[in-house]
Design an enzyme around this catalytic site. Structure first.
Site, PDB file in Angstrom:
ATOM      1  N   ASP A 120     115.386 -59.451-102.568  1.00  0.00           N
ATOM      2  CA  ASP A 120     116.297 -60.173-103.465  1.00  0.00           C
ATOM      3  C   ASP A 120     117.548 -59.331-103.698  1.00  0.00           C
ATOM      4  O   ASP A 120     118.678 -59.813-103.573  1.00  0.00           O
ATOM      5  CB  ASP A 120     115.584 -60.449-104.792  1.00  0.00           C
ATOM      6  CG  ASP A 120     116.496 -61.121-105.802  1.00  0.00           C
ATOM      7  OD1 ASP A 120     117.192 -62.084-105.409  1.00  0.00           O
ATOM      8  OD2 ASP A 120     116.529 -60.689-106.969  1.00  0.00           O
ATOM      9  N   TYR A 155     107.070 -60.819-108.181  1.00  0.00           N
ATOM     10  CA  TYR A 155     107.485 -62.159-108.600  1.00  0.00           C
ATOM     11  C   TYR A 155     106.288 -63.025-108.977  1.00  0.00           C
ATOM     12  O   TYR A 155     106.417 -63.974-109.738  1.00  0.00           O
ATOM     13  CB  TYR A 155     108.247 -62.872-107.470  1.00  0.00           C
ATOM     14  CG  TYR A 155     109.735 -62.608-107.438  1.00  0.00           C
ATOM     15  CD1 TYR A 155     110.229 -61.318-107.309  1.00  0.00           C
ATOM     16  CD2 TYR A 155     110.641 -63.659-107.514  1.00  0.00           C
ATOM     17  CE1 TYR A 155     111.587 -61.083-107.258  1.00  0.00           C
ATOM     18  CE2 TYR A 155     112.003 -63.430-107.465  1.00  0.00           C
ATOM     19  CZ  TYR A 155     112.472 -62.144-107.342  1.00  0.00           C
ATOM     20  OH  TYR A 155     113.821 -61.925-107.294  1.00  0.00           O
ATOM     21  N   ASP A 211     116.075 -47.121-101.577  1.00  0.00           N
ATOM     22  CA  ASP A 211     117.328 -46.567-102.119  1.00  0.00           C
ATOM     23  C   ASP A 211     118.269 -46.159-100.989  1.00  0.00           C
ATOM     24  O   ASP A 211     119.469 -46.418-101.022  1.00  0.00           O
ATOM     25  CB  ASP A 211     117.045 -45.407-103.095  1.00  0.00           C
ATOM     26  CG  ASP A 211     116.058 -44.380-102.554  1.00  0.00           C
ATOM     27  OD1 ASP A 211     115.433 -44.626-101.501  1.00  0.00           O
ATOM     28  OD2 ASP A 211     115.900 -43.318-103.194  1.00  0.00           O
ATOM     29  N   ASP A 226     121.643 -59.690-101.717  1.00  0.00           N
ATOM     30  CA  ASP A 226     122.936 -59.870-102.395  1.00  0.00           C
ATOM     31  C   ASP A 226     123.931 -58.817-101.897  1.00  0.00           C
ATOM     32  O   ASP A 226     125.104 -59.110-101.659  1.00  0.00           O
ATOM     33  CB  ASP A 226     122.790 -59.729-103.918  1.00  0.00           C
ATOM     34  CG  ASP A 226     122.514 -61.065-104.603  1.00  0.00           C
ATOM     35  OD1 ASP A 226     121.907 -61.941-103.955  1.00  0.00           O
ATOM     36  OD2 ASP A 226     122.909 -61.225-105.773  1.00  0.00           O
ATOM     37  N   LYS A 251     109.188 -48.343-100.624  1.00  0.00           N
ATOM     38  CA  LYS A 251     109.320 -47.193-101.516  1.00  0.00           C
ATOM     39  C   LYS A 251     108.000 -46.439-101.458  1.00  0.00           C
ATOM     40  O   LYS A 251     107.290 -46.262-102.464  1.00  0.00           O
ATOM     41  CB  LYS A 251     109.660 -47.677-102.946  1.00  0.00           C
ATOM     42  CG  LYS A 251     110.033 -46.581-103.918  1.00  0.00           C
ATOM     43  CD  LYS A 251     111.396 -45.956-103.665  1.00  0.00           C
ATOM     44  CE  LYS A 251     111.648 -44.794-104.608  1.00  0.00           C
ATOM     45  NZ  LYS A 251     112.898 -44.054-104.273  1.00  0.00           N
TER      46      LYS A 251
HETATM   47  C1  IPM Z   1     117.376 -65.801-104.888  1.00  0.00           C
HETATM   48  C2  IPM Z   1     117.518 -65.925-106.392  1.00  0.00           C
HETATM   49  C3  IPM Z   1     116.147 -66.230-106.998  1.00  0.00           C
HETATM   50  C4  IPM Z   1     115.219 -65.101-106.631  1.00  0.00           C
HETATM   51  C5  IPM Z   1     116.178 -66.426-108.529  1.00  0.00           C
HETATM   52  C6  IPM Z   1     117.130 -67.530-108.931  1.00  0.00           C
HETATM   53  C7  IPM Z   1     114.813 -66.663-109.077  1.00  0.00           C
HETATM   54  O1  IPM Z   1     118.095 -64.782-106.913  1.00  0.00           O
HETATM   55  O2  IPM Z   1     116.966 -66.777-104.244  1.00  0.00           O
HETATM   56  O3  IPM Z   1     117.685 -64.733-104.365  1.00  0.00           O
HETATM   57  O4  IPM Z   1     115.225 -64.048-107.286  1.00  0.00           O
HETATM   58  O5  IPM Z   1     114.472 -65.252-105.650  1.00  0.00           O
HETATM   59 MG    MG Z   2     118.721 -63.354-105.466  1.00  0.00          MG
END
Ligand code: IPM
Ligand code: MG
Length: 358
Positions: A249, A143, A225, A253, A193
């Site tokens: 990240d 990032y 993975d 999710d 990884k």
């Molecule tokens: C998160 C989001 C951010 C990230 C994006 C919006 C840049 O997906 O906070 O998880 O990737 O960190």
């Molecule tokens: Mg995110």
């Protein structure tokens, strides 16, 4: 006590969910005898619209003058990847994380008892319970590495993003993870990884050093993975999961979805000093913005984390979390967590019910 909170309302559903959360915070103030003062901070697409850049000058200082930062969500198609970096909301989000030194992102994913049915996994898997804490490194890795895009002679355009980690960066996030595990079920799963990446091999060797030091905490290495697979196969095995920025990240999710909805999960981003930043892990959901449809729970639970970690107000944090659980147990559902045929309430009504339960 008096506390000063910076509010970044942001874009899309951000303003609505922050509104409900502010009212919850004020209710806590009333009930427990605290005063909360708010400082509005402009950041994201709304800042681009207002002043031409997503991260206006002085933003970090405004936040630093407060005890904590609460963020709704930023982003939207209006300020897409075709726009210059300084206009994109994501640039601002990364900048504020970096400028406040928020290297540790805590993303707890727990299956709330009332939402067993919202869990997309097999019933017997859900019944074993899900209660994990993702500890994501937030100010390093790909990032923040050097990026480039250039013309080659024979392969057209080429682009690169560099992933770099130093021992120092790995050590401080690793320590956070082990410290958090000591307050929980005392297990750390470090995700990397290492079979491919040099950064992962450095990561792993540092984690092994820490594992020896924190000998009371169980430790394992998990390849990323495999971790993605284990999260849907048997998430109950995880307690604290620590990983680098981009893996975190993606996996967070996934972890949110197995607990029913991304609309439920809060997060805290911290450094070594104040202020920390609290935000839901979901995005700005422009498709439902301004329609009173968004689930405010992730932001309200982020405020609970703020009470616990920034203000050391554990009782207040518990009161907010219990109010959310009660609202869910009574069957109140926003659209994202409703089963087909179930009655649906809006953002404002959900906020109101949670406040009534505090
Ligand atoms: C998160 C989001 C951010 C990230 C994006 C919006 C840049 O997906 O906070 O998880 O990737 O960190
Ligand atoms: Mg995110």
């Amino acid at each position: 006590m008096k506390y000063k909170i910076a509010l970044i309302r942001g874009d899309g559903i951000g303003p609505e969910i922050v509104n409900e959360t502010v009212k919850v915070i004020d209710r806590v103030g009333e009930k427990f005898g605290h005063t909360f003062e708010y400082v509005d901070v402009l950041l994201g697409g709304c800042a681009t619209d207002a002043v031409g850049v997503s991260y206006p000058e002085g933003t970090a200082d405004r936040c630093k003058s407060c005890d904590a930062v609460l963020l709704g969500a930023v982003g939207g198609p209006k300020w897409g990847s075709d726009k210059p970096a300084e206009q994109r909301p994501e640039t601002a989000l990364l900048a504020i994380r970096k400028d406040l030194g928020l290297y540790a992102n805590l993303r707890p994913a727990a299956l709330r008892p009332a939402l067993m049915d919202a869990c997309p996994l097999k019933r017997e898997t859900a019944e074993r319970g899900i209660d994990l804490l993702m500890v994501r490194e937030l100010t390093g890795g790909i990032y923040f590495g050097k990026r480039d895009k250039y013309q080659t002679e024979d392969r057209g355009m080429e682009a690169t993003d560099l992933m770099a980690y130093s021992e120092k960066e790995i050590e401080r996030i690793g320590r956070r993870a082990f410290e958090m595990a000591r307050l929980r079920r005392k297990k750390v799963s470090s995700v990397d990884k290492a079979n491919v990446l040099e950064t992962s091999r450095l990561w792993r060797s540092m984690m092994h050093r820490l594992a020896k030091e924190y000998a009371d905490v169980a430790y394992e290495d998990v390849l990323v993975d495999n971790c993605a697979m284990q999260l849907v196969r048997d998430p109950g095995q995880f307690d604290v999961v620590v990983t680098e920025n981009m893996f975190g990240d993606i996996l967070s999710d996934e972890a949110s979805m197995i607990t029913g909805s991304i609309g439920l999960l809060p997060s805290a981003s911290m450094g070594d000093g104040a202020p920390a930043l609290y935000e839901p892990i979901h995005g700005s959901a422009p498709d439902i913005a301004g329609q009173d449809k968004a689930n405010p729970i992730a932001t309200i639970l982020s405020a609970a984390m703020m009470f616990r970690y920034s203000f050391q107000l554990a009782e207040e944090a518990n009161a907010v979390e219990a109010a959310v659980d009660k609202a869910l147990a009574e069957g109140w559902r926003t659209a994202d967590i409703a089963k087909p045929g179930e009655a649906i309430i809006g953002t404002r009504r959900m906020g109101e019910i949670i406040r009534e339960h505090i």
